[in-house]
Scaffold this motif. Structure first.
Motif, PDB file in Angstrom:
ATOM      1  N   ARG A   1      25.258   4.190  56.472  1.00  0.00           N
ATOM      2  CA  ARG A   1      25.660   5.491  57.030  1.00  0.00           C
ATOM      3  C   ARG A   1      26.786   6.123  56.217  1.00  0.00           C
ATOM      4  NH1 ARG A   1      25.375   4.182  63.576  1.00  0.00           N
ATOM      5  NH2 ARG A   1      23.431   3.011  63.491  1.00  0.00           N
ATOM      6  N   VAL A   2      26.631   6.079  54.918  1.00  0.00           N
ATOM      7  CA  VAL A   2      27.564   6.753  54.015  1.00  0.00           C
ATOM      8  C   VAL A   2      26.735   7.667  53.123  1.00  0.00           C
ATOM      9  CG1 VAL A   2      29.173   4.807  54.013  1.00  0.00           C
ATOM     10  CG2 VAL A   2      27.398   4.922  52.252  1.00  0.00           C
ATOM     11  N   SER A   3      27.422   8.530  52.371  1.00  0.00           N
ATOM     12  CA  SER A   3      26.702   9.416  51.469  1.00  0.00           C
ATOM     13  C   SER A   3      26.141   8.620  50.292  1.00  0.00           C
ATOM     14  CB  SER A   3      27.631  10.516  50.955  1.00  0.00           C
ATOM     15  OG  SER A   3      28.593   9.977  50.065  1.00  0.00           O
ATOM     16  N   ARG A   4      25.099   9.155  49.713  1.00  0.00           N
ATOM     17  CA  ARG A   4      24.504   8.489  48.560  1.00  0.00           C
ATOM     18  C   ARG A   4      25.492   8.427  47.397  1.00  0.00           C
ATOM     19  NH1 ARG A   4      18.658  10.230  45.925  1.00  0.00           N
ATOM     20  NH2 ARG A   4      18.392   8.402  44.555  1.00  0.00           N
ATOM     21  N   GLY A   5      26.395   9.419  47.333  1.00  0.00           N
ATOM     22  CA  GLY A   5      27.389   9.433  46.270  1.00  0.00           C
ATOM     23  C   GLY A   5      28.318   8.232  46.305  1.00  0.00           C
ATOM     24  N   VAL A   6      28.584   7.707  47.525  1.00  0.00           N
ATOM     25  CA  VAL A   6      29.443   6.525  47.651  1.00  0.00           C
ATOM     26  C   VAL A   6      28.800   5.336  46.948  1.00  0.00           C
ATOM     27  CG1 VAL A   6      30.335   4.824  49.291  1.00  0.00           C
ATOM     28  CG2 VAL A   6      30.604   7.266  49.766  1.00  0.00           C
ATOM     29  N   VAL A   7      27.522   5.127  47.203  1.00  0.00           N
ATOM     30  CA  VAL A   7      26.822   3.990  46.595  1.00  0.00           C
ATOM     31  C   VAL A   7      26.678   4.199  45.089  1.00  0.00           C
ATOM     32  CG1 VAL A   7      24.737   2.574  46.656  1.00  0.00           C
ATOM     33  CG2 VAL A   7      25.597   3.616  48.763  1.00  0.00           C
ATOM     34  N   THR A   8      26.350   5.419  44.708  1.00  0.00           N
ATOM     35  CA  THR A   8      26.211   5.716  43.274  1.00  0.00           C
ATOM     36  C   THR A   8      27.517   5.448  42.533  1.00  0.00           C
ATOM     37  OG1 THR A   8      24.541   7.404  43.752  1.00  0.00           O
ATOM     38  CG2 THR A   8      25.618   7.504  41.602  1.00  0.00           C
ATOM     39  N   GLU A   9      28.642   5.857  43.128  1.00  0.00           N
ATOM     40  CA  GLU A   9      29.944   5.642  42.491  1.00  0.00           C
ATOM     41  C   GLU A   9      30.269   4.145  42.401  1.00  0.00           C
ATOM     42  OE1 GLU A   9      33.761   6.094  40.843  1.00  0.00           O
ATOM     43  OE2 GLU A   9      31.963   7.359  40.868  1.00  0.00           O
ATOM     44  N   ALA A  10      29.938   3.370  43.453  1.00  0.00           N
ATOM     45  CA  ALA A  10      30.186   1.932  43.411  1.00  0.00           C
ATOM     46  C   ALA A  10      29.374   1.278  42.299  1.00  0.00           C
ATOM     47  CB  ALA A  10      29.867   1.308  44.767  1.00  0.00           C
ATOM     48  N   TYR A  11      28.098   1.657  42.181  1.00  0.00           N
ATOM     49  CA  TYR A  11      27.266   1.118  41.117  1.00  0.00           C
ATOM     50  C   TYR A  11      27.812   1.513  39.743  1.00  0.00           C
ATOM     51  CZ  TYR A  11      23.535  -0.181  44.461  1.00  0.00           C
ATOM     52  OH  TYR A  11      22.794  -0.750  45.467  1.00  0.00           O
ATOM     53  N   ARG A  12      28.298   2.763  39.631  1.00  0.00           N
ATOM     54  CA  ARG A  12      28.827   3.228  38.348  1.00  0.00           C
ATOM     55  C   ARG A  12      30.030   2.392  37.921  1.00  0.00           C
ATOM     56  NH1 ARG A  12      32.811   5.934  36.307  1.00  0.00           N
ATOM     57  NH2 ARG A  12      33.789   6.230  38.341  1.00  0.00           N
ATOM     58  N   ARG A  13      30.899   2.048  38.871  1.00  0.00           N
ATOM     59  CA  ARG A  13      32.081   1.256  38.542  1.00  0.00           C
ATOM     60  C   ARG A  13      31.687  -0.129  38.039  1.00  0.00           C
ATOM     61  NH1 ARG A  13      36.608   2.749  43.218  1.00  0.00           N
ATOM     62  NH2 ARG A  13      36.327   5.017  43.101  1.00  0.00           N
ATOM     63  N   LEU A  14      30.692  -0.719  38.648  1.00  0.00           N
ATOM     64  CA  LEU A  14      30.243  -2.027  38.171  1.00  0.00           C
ATOM     65  C   LEU A  14      29.557  -1.912  36.811  1.00  0.00           C
ATOM     66  CD1 LEU A  14      30.843  -2.784  41.183  1.00  0.00           C
ATOM     67  CD2 LEU A  14      28.936  -4.389  41.018  1.00  0.00           C
ATOM     68  N   ALA A  15      28.872  -0.787  36.594  1.00  0.00           N
ATOM     69  CA  ALA A  15      28.238  -0.583  35.287  1.00  0.00           C
ATOM     70  C   ALA A  15      29.291  -0.455  34.198  1.00  0.00           C
ATOM     71  CB  ALA A  15      27.345   0.651  35.329  1.00  0.00           C
ATOM     72  N   GLU A  16      30.397   0.232  34.515  1.00  0.00           N
ATOM     73  CA  GLU A  16      31.480   0.359  33.544  1.00  0.00           C
ATOM     74  C   GLU A  16      32.109  -0.995  33.232  1.00  0.00           C
ATOM     75  OE1 GLU A  16      34.187   3.163  35.199  1.00  0.00           O
ATOM     76  OE2 GLU A  16      33.041   4.920  34.525  1.00  0.00           O
ATOM     77  N   ASP A  17      32.115  -1.880  34.221  1.00  0.00           N
ATOM     78  CA  ASP A  17      32.635  -3.238  34.003  1.00  0.00           C
ATOM     79  C   ASP A  17      31.656  -4.110  33.227  1.00  0.00           C
ATOM     80  OD1 ASP A  17      34.799  -2.458  35.490  1.00  0.00           O
ATOM     81  OD2 ASP A  17      34.140  -3.455  37.338  1.00  0.00           O
ATOM     82  N   GLY A  18      30.438  -3.626  33.048  1.00  0.00           N
ATOM     83  CA  GLY A  18      29.428  -4.404  32.351  1.00  0.00           C
ATOM     84  C   GLY A  18      28.735  -5.426  33.216  1.00  0.00           C
ATOM     85  N   GLN A  19      28.882  -5.321  34.546  1.00  0.00           N
ATOM     86  CA  GLN A  19      28.282  -6.315  35.435  1.00  0.00           C
ATOM     87  C   GLN A  19      26.874  -5.944  35.878  1.00  0.00           C
ATOM     88  OE1 GLN A  19      32.308  -6.634  37.798  1.00  0.00           O
ATOM     89  NE2 GLN A  19      31.081  -8.430  38.272  1.00  0.00           N
ATOM     90  N   VAL A  20      26.555  -4.644  35.935  1.00  0.00           N
ATOM     91  CA  VAL A  20      25.215  -4.204  36.299  1.00  0.00           C
ATOM     92  C   VAL A  20      24.746  -3.175  35.280  1.00  0.00           C
ATOM     93  CG1 VAL A  20      25.670  -4.577  38.758  1.00  0.00           C
ATOM     94  CG2 VAL A  20      25.934  -2.285  37.789  1.00  0.00           C
ATOM     95  N   ALA A  21      23.436  -2.940  35.274  1.00  0.00           N
ATOM     96  CA  ALA A  21      22.876  -1.942  34.372  1.00  0.00           C
ATOM     97  C   ALA A  21      21.636  -1.348  35.009  1.00  0.00           C
ATOM     98  CB  ALA A  21      22.524  -2.574  33.022  1.00  0.00           C
ATOM     99  N   GLY A  22      21.430  -0.039  34.770  1.00  0.00           N
ATOM    100  CA  GLY A  22      20.233   0.634  35.262  1.00  0.00           C
ATOM    101  C   GLY A  22      19.081   0.411  34.307  1.00  0.00           C
ATOM    102  N   ARG A  23      17.906   0.148  34.880  1.00  0.00           N
ATOM    103  CA  ARG A  23      16.725  -0.115  34.057  1.00  0.00           C
ATOM    104  C   ARG A  23      15.577   0.795  34.463  1.00  0.00           C
ATOM    105  NH1 ARG A  23      16.822  -6.785  33.521  1.00  0.00           N
ATOM    106  NH2 ARG A  23      18.666  -6.876  32.177  1.00  0.00           N
ATOM    107  N   ARG A  24      15.881   2.058  34.594  1.00  0.00           N
ATOM    108  CA  ARG A  24      14.890   3.073  34.944  1.00  0.00           C
ATOM    109  C   ARG A  24      14.080   2.644  36.152  1.00  0.00           C
ATOM    110  NH1 ARG A  24      12.721   5.823  29.294  1.00  0.00           N
ATOM    111  NH2 ARG A  24      14.819   6.265  28.425  1.00  0.00           N
ATOM    112  N   ARG A  25      12.774   2.440  35.967  1.00  0.00           N
ATOM    113  CA  ARG A  25      11.923   2.065  37.104  1.00  0.00           C
ATOM    114  C   ARG A  25      12.257   0.681  37.635  1.00  0.00           C
ATOM    115  NH1 ARG A  25       7.379   5.082  37.901  1.00  0.00           N
ATOM    116  NH2 ARG A  25       6.300   3.296  38.819  1.00  0.00           N
TER     117      ARG A  25
END
Length: 615
Positions: free
Chosen positions: A64-88
């Motif tokens: 029950r939060v905005s999608r931007g909250v989750v997107t920002e959390a994922y972005r922070r982990l991506a900047e740390d090099g812990q996660v990465a987006g793989r398109r599909r």
């Protein structure tokens, strides 16, 4: 007309993913909070490299939060090099942070400190309790709307009230109103079950009634007249007359009926056939000739890895893949445990009262006594458990069968204390994924790994026909369990294991879960609304989760007579007394997940007619 095929359900007060509850989300700094929880899960091993994070839209809806909250959390982990987006392929974990402190060993801990967000010592006890009303709350069918979301205060009621599932019945049953109850053996009050040996019951020949196991047990009279169990003789009266025998579920399954309210069945029309076929083609294309030979009796390594990842993300259970034993469902898991427990000196496994008849039959078939322990609005009563003298107990703490009670945080702490004193918990996590009106509840296995045998399967999530489940046992039992599995069947069929692993890895299984949750919720609401109209005054238990409702009523009509009359009207269901060993108020256990809303309404109307004709 059936429901739509929604893939996103109304949020159920939290996400199964890492056991994230809506109540935990702070008013401010939501993205940092979520990023912190993700970093912690990656660091402690719950999210291993290669683990897929939920889609941002889905996780945002569940929390029950905005999608931007989750997107920002994922972005922070991506900047740390812990996660990465793989398109599909979505967002996946690609690296684990360096730490000089090794994570706790999953099977060696004592449970101290617990898991964040759990009810263990050092954790949040509220999640395991009735913070959200709990599945143990009672609903009055005559005062609820279709959503069935309003709880009635007062818990399970007082003994003798139709809402109380543990009080005496309005009409005397076998064994009499005076017991024997918990803590009373055949020899009189206060005699524990521990130390009693139970002979293995004989297997009946076709057409014969089932011989009674050694007893008497609580709520069960001695075999004075040699009367056979249910299933002998034709018609509904024969099916529901006398003590239910081992063949009773087969007999009920074979009985013709227009409406089937048998509990424990998911909506099998939603089985992901297309996804299964795609996964099977992929698996066959990748499969080497050598992999078509005999497999590891513990299960395919790929599935054991997938199950370990699933349990860490969805149930908060951290376990190494080598600790996972793939079995042919919970029934086989109990069968494999029989000789292992007896070799460890365990000859009695306490069971919940009321509790699953099928599980009790499997335990007795292995020569184990099953002393009953009453369940109240907070779960199994630990004081009564201690009184039985049993060294092991079979529990359904996330959604007790059949009452739907969720074991509270305080009761979980009492159970863990009992286990630390030498007890063993067999945790049957049979339908924990199916929740609608409460936060996710952590598994007991996450809190005390070396005293809990964890049992799970895909029977309620995908289909019972797959016969795939898992058993995660303390280290001291694993070698013996692998031997038992090897001599039982050499291991499950490999191809279905690899297909299931593919579904888990690709995220298809979680997408399927989101689909069926929405459909099951609408069917539950349809049943609650129908009960309010056709069985006014009846009380509904366990509506916040699961695939069934338990309904108690004030009439003097025994539930076996009610179930027989219902079957005569074309409606299949199970009497609550089947799942008891001690006397208690009458009721029915009604499965709703496999039946469309319109058929549910017709079936409940027939139940109302059947009861009126009996009174």
């Amino acid at each position: 007309m059936d429901e739509g095929w929604d893939t996103v359900e109304v949020p159920a007060r939290g996400s199964d993913f890492l056991q994230l509850a809506v109540a935990d989300v702070p008013a401010g700094g939501k993205a940092e909070w979520l990023a912190g929880r993700l970093r912690q899960a990656i660091a402690d091993g719950r999210l291993a490299v290669g683990s897929r994070l939920p889609p941002t839209r889905v996780l945002a809806a569940e929390l029950r939060v905005s999608r931007g909250v989750v997107t920002e959390a994922y972005r922070r982990l991506a900047e740390d090099g812990q996660v990465a987006g793989r398109r599909r392929g979505g967002t996946v974990v690609v690296a684990v942070p360096f730490t000089t402190t090794p994570p706790p060993v999953p099977d060696g801990g004592s449970g101290e400190g617990g898991v964040p967000g759990t009810g263990g010592p050092g954790g949040r006890g509220a999640q395991g309790g009735n913070e959200a009303g709990g599945a143990g709350s009672v609903r009055d069918a005559g005062s609820m709307g279709a959503a069935g979301s309003a709880d009635v205060a007062g818990g399970l009621g007082w003994p003798g009230d139709p809402g109380d599932l543990t009080g005496p019945s309005p009409r005397e049953r076998v064994g009499g109103p005076g017991g024997p109850y918990v803590g009373q053996g055949a020899g009189g009050p206060g005699r524990p079950y521990a130390g009693r040996r139970v002979d293995r019951p004989a297997v009946p020949r076709a057409g014969q009634g089932t011989p009674r196991p050694p007893g008497p047990y609580p709520g069960q009279g001695a075999a004075e007249d040699g009367q056979p169990y249910a299933g002998e003789g034709g018609g509904p009266g024969g099916l529901f007359g006398g003590e239910p025998g081992v063949e009773v579920f087969d007999a009920l399954r074979a009985a013709p009926a227009a409406v089937d309210f048998t509990p424990g069945r998911p909506d099998l029309t939603t089985f992901p056939r297309a996804a299964w076929l795609r996964a099977e083609r992929t698996v066959l294309a990748e499969l080497s000739a050598g992999q078509l030979g005999y497999g590891d009796p513990r299960g395919a390594p790929r599935l054991r890895r997938a199950v370990a990842d699933w349990l860490a993300r969805v149930r908060g259970v951290r376990v190494e893949p080598d600790a996972v034993l793939i079995v042919a469902g919970t029934a086989q898991a109990l069968t494999l445990l029989h000789p292992v427990l007896r070799a460890d000196g365990v000859d009695a496994v306490a069971v919940e009262e009321p509790g699953s008849l099928g599980a009790r039959q499997h335990l007795r078939n292995g020569g184990l006594a099953t002393p009953p322990v009453p369940v109240d609005e907070e779960g199994v009563r630990v004081d009564a458990l201690r009184a039985t003298g049993a060294r092991a107990v079979l529990l359904t703490p996330a959604h007790q069968f059949p009452t739907g009670v969720v074991t509270s945080g305080e009761r979980r702490r009492e159970l863990l204390e009992w286990a630390r004193d030498g007890g063993l918990i067999l945790e049957d996590d049979y339908d924990a994924e199916h929740r609608y009106d409460r936060p996710p509840v952590p598994a007991l296995r996450a809190l005390l790994a070396d005293r809990v045998c964890y049992l799970g399967s895909v029977s309620k999530l995908l289909a019972p026909a797959l016969r795939i489940g898992w058993l995660v046992a303390p280290a001291r039992y694993r070698a013996a369990l692998v031997d038992a599995k090897r001599f039982n069947d050499l291991g499950n069929a490999v191809l279905p294991q690899l297909v299931l692993a593919r579904l888990m890895e690709s995220g298809e299984l979680e997408r399927h879960l989101r689909l069926v949750r929405g459909r099951h919720r609408r069917r539950r609401d349809a049943m609650i609304a129908a009960l309010a109209g056709h069985l006014p005054g009846a009380r509904v238990h366990g509506a916040a989760a699961g695939l069934h409702l338990t309904v108690t009523y004030a009439s003097e009509v025994p539930d076996t007579e009610f179930a027989a009359a219902a079957l005569a009207h074309g409606v299949k269901c199970q009497p609550l007394s089947w799942h008891r060993q001690s006397p208690g108020p009458p009721g029915l256990v009604l499965g709703y997940a496999a039946t469309p809303p319109g058929v549910i309404a017709e079936g409940v109307a027939l139940l109302g007619r059947a009861l009126r004709e009996l009174t």
